[in-house]
Design an enzyme around this catalytic site. Structure first.
Site, short mmCIF file in Angstrom:
data_model
loop_
_atom_site.label_atom_id
_atom_site.label_comp_id
_atom_site.label_asym_id
_atom_site.label_seq_id
_atom_site.Cartn_x
_atom_site.Cartn_y
_atom_site.Cartn_z
CE LYS A 5 -3.85 10.09 -24.54
NZ LYS A 5 -4.66 10.14 -23.31
CG PHE A 20 -16.38 13.86 -26.86
CD1 PHE A 20 -16.18 14.93 -26.01
CD2 PHE A 20 -15.49 12.80 -26.79
CE1 PHE A 20 -15.11 14.95 -25.11
CE2 PHE A 20 -14.43 12.81 -25.90
CZ PHE A 20 -14.24 13.89 -25.06
CG ASP A 22 -1.30 17.71 -21.83
OD1 ASP A 22 -0.66 16.64 -21.77
OD2 ASP A 22 -2.53 17.76 -22.06
NE ARG A 80 -11.66 14.54 -30.20
CZ ARG A 80 -11.54 14.20 -28.90
NH1 ARG A 80 -10.36 13.91 -28.39
NH2 ARG A 80 -12.58 14.16 -28.12
CG PHE A 92 -7.32 17.36 -24.72
CD1 PHE A 92 -7.49 16.84 -26.00
CD2 PHE A 92 -7.58 16.55 -23.64
CE1 PHE A 92 -7.90 15.52 -26.18
CE2 PHE A 92 -8.00 15.23 -23.82
CZ PHE A 92 -8.16 14.72 -25.10
CB THR A 93 -12.15 16.99 -24.31
OG1 THR A 93 -11.21 15.92 -24.22
CG2 THR A 93 -12.54 17.19 -25.78
CE1 TYR A 124 -4.11 1.94 0.38
CE2 TYR A 124 -2.58 3.43 1.49
CZ TYR A 124 -3.81 3.19 0.88
OH TYR A 124 -4.71 4.21 0.75
O1 PLI Z 1 -7.14 10.08 -21.06
P1 PLI Z 1 -6.33 10.56 -19.93
O2 PLI Z 1 -7.14 10.94 -18.75
O3 PLI Z 1 -5.22 9.63 -19.56
O4 PLI Z 1 -5.56 11.87 -20.45
C1 PLI Z 1 -6.20 13.05 -20.74
C2 PLI Z 1 -5.46 13.79 -21.82
C3 PLI Z 1 -4.75 14.90 -21.50
N1 PLI Z 1 -4.09 15.62 -22.46
C4 PLI Z 1 -4.09 15.24 -23.74
C5 PLI Z 1 -3.35 16.06 -24.75
C6 PLI Z 1 -4.77 14.11 -24.14
O5 PLI Z 1 -4.75 13.74 -25.42
C7 PLI Z 1 -5.49 13.35 -23.16
C8 PLI Z 1 -6.27 12.23 -23.51
N2 PLI Z 1 -6.50 11.94 -24.78
C9 PLI Z 1 -7.26 10.99 -25.27
C10 PLI Z 1 -8.03 10.02 -24.45
C11 PLI Z 1 -7.33 10.88 -26.71
O6 PLI Z 1 -7.99 9.98 -27.23
O7 PLI Z 1 -6.70 11.73 -27.38
#
Ligand code: PLI
Length: 470
Positions: A271, A462, A228, A395, A137-138, A85
């Site tokens: 990513k 979306f 970011d 998008r 970004f969303t 933990y």
């Molecule tokens: O999906 P998360 O919560 O691990 O990350 C959010 C996120 C933050 N910044 C940027 C630039 C992103 O592209 C992002 C998530 N993007 C997704 C899920 C995408 O499909 O692009």
């Protein structure tokens, strides 16, 4: 744009062709269902590709988030999970990897990117403050707004035009930022939010010159600058390729130099960092770190796991080191570019230059007969699925949501359908199949009808909105 930027990866390596720097050890069979079943699945999903079952999808280009393939070393690391933990040894490996490769002093793990966005937004934004950024970004903008911030887009104008060839379309327009600071006063700016690369603009990079100039401007005004870093390794590739003085510098060095101009970063490790789940937040300020470390235990988990298993943190630490190998990033972006070049040859309208993680189809140019409120990009995603079972993502106007004050739809200039390439998953042959499906939808474009939205959730609509054919 200099001709240098148009060189293929193969030319960079001075050989005729190039190939992925890995071979396949395990395979996962793909499923393809009939057109009739796809029609049914699409109707059941309310014409929203997020609501499809993945077993009904053939080639899944919904996102590059958490969909990559881990290496044998990462899988081996999973077996070394220390599931304590508190004080898991894997956390210290992750902390060291972020410190080594990104250069920040203090690290907080989070379950994914939006967990980190939540924490930084809560800690660094006072209600009523402005948060200028290079396009929205969303999830990032939503967390900034939920913390009481007012997002302001200060990206260069070129980013909103799918055809303009600018090598660094993700750059912040320094004049726009300066006039915001002059108009509102530096104390009204929570921080500058810079993303490398810019997802919604087409995966477009920010130059080293731009981040240096931003640092100067923010220092002069006593404003913080947060990054970011989700696709910052891909951003480093474009700096190496396009910015003078960087051609001979390794990706790892460029990444660290770029980060050195910022006060901290949040990360969706799903990513660049090559894992299926994970994120982190890293800062240089000890006091802010103490606050974030306190907040993380409320929302994510203890500060040495942040909502993750020990094995996830181990895979992330290894993934970080793998992500900065020059050969990896060349082939990753090379594959995206390969698809882009095919589509361009066939006259299909896409965002140029091709960015880091995806091909963005220009749905406005695809369907000039559809009004934006008829959801051209959502329509195109649905048509591609119908044609071949390929899953893409809207998008455009659906993703852009509504204005927080007026409640009206936001009408973004860019109305795009994203073909997002997972890392180390598909082959060039899959890209050929995808390109041919896009061509089929393009040939059929005149007959395509738009969509109307029949269900709209309150947040990030979306993901769960439903549509019907007009
Ligand atoms: O999906 P998360 O919560 O691990 O990350 C959010 C996120 C933050 N910044 C940027 C630039 C992103 O592209 C992002 C998530 N993007 C997704 C899920 C995408 O499909 O692009």
């Amino acid at each position: 744009m200099s001709p240098h930027t148009l060189m293929t990866i193969g030319q960079q390596f001075e050989r005729r062709s190039w190939a992925e720097p890995w071979k396949i050890k395990m395979v996962e069979p793909l499923n393809i269902i009939s057109r009739e079943d796809r029609e049914k699945a699409l109707i059941n999903a309310g014409f929203n590709t997020f609501l499809l079952r993945s077993e009904d999808v053939y080639i899944d280009l919904l996102t590059d988030s958490g969909t990559g393939a881990m290496s044998d070393r990462q899988w081996a690391g999973m077996m070394l999970g220390d599931e304590a933990y508190a004080g898991s040894r894997n956390f210290y490996h992750l902390e060291a990897a972020v410190q080594d490769f990104y250069g920040y002093s203090y690290v907080v793990p989070t379950h994914q990117g939006r967990g980190a966005e939540h924490l930084i937004s809560q800690a660094a934004i006072k209600p009523g403050q402005f948060v200028p950024g290079n396009m929205y970004f969303t999830t990032t903008r939503l967390h900034q707004e939920l913390a009481g911030g007012i997002f302001v887009d200060v990206i260069i104008d070129e980013a909103h035009d799918p055809q303009i060839l600018h090598p660094f379309k993700g750059n912040i327009d320094l004049e726009k930022l300066e006039s915001l600071i002059k108009r509102e006063g530096a104390e009204k700016i929570a921080y500058v939010s810079v993303a490398g690369t810019v997802n919604m603009a087409g995966g477009q990079p920010v130059s080293m010159a731009n981040i240096k100039a931003l640092r100067e401007m923010t220092d002069k005004n006593g404003i913080k600058l947060y990054l970011d870093a989700t696709r910052m390794v891909e951003n480093a590739f474009f700096i190496q390729e396009r910015e003078s003085g960087y051609a001979d510098k390794p990706i790892a060095e460029i990444l660290k130099e770029f980060c050195s101009f910022t006060d901290g970063a949040w990360m969706s490790a799903k990513k660049d960092n090559l894992v299926n789940i994970g994120g982190w937040l890293a800062v240089n300020d000890r006091e802010l770190f103490e606050e974030l470390r306190n907040l993380v235990v409320v929302y994510e988990g203890l500060h040495t796991y942040g909502g993750l298993a020990g094995r996830d943190m181990e895979a992330m630490a290894i993934g970080i080191a793998e992500s900065v190998h020059d050969e990896h990033i060349f082939s990753r972006i090379g594959q995206v570019r390969y698809l882009g070049e095919l589509l361009t040859t066939w006259g299909i309208p896409i965002v140029h230059p091709v960015g880091g993680h995806a091909i963005f189809l220009d749905a406005k140019a695809f369907y000039p007969h559809l009004k934006q409120i008829e959801f051209p990009a959502q329509t195109l995603a649905a048509e591609l699925y119908l044609d071949s079972g390929i899953r893409s993502m809207e998008r455009g106007i659906a993703s852009a949501g509504r204005n927080a004050e007026t409640g009206d739809h936001n009408y973004p200039k860019l109305e795009l359908t994203r073909l997002t390439i997972p890392r180390r998953v598909y082959t060039q042959a899959h890209m050929d199949v995808v390109a041919e499906s896009v061509r089929a939808a393009f040939e059929n474009r005149g007959k395509t009808r738009g969509l109307k939205m029949v269900y709209e959730p309150k947040y990030l609509r979306f993901f769960q909105a439903r549509f019907e054919r007009i």
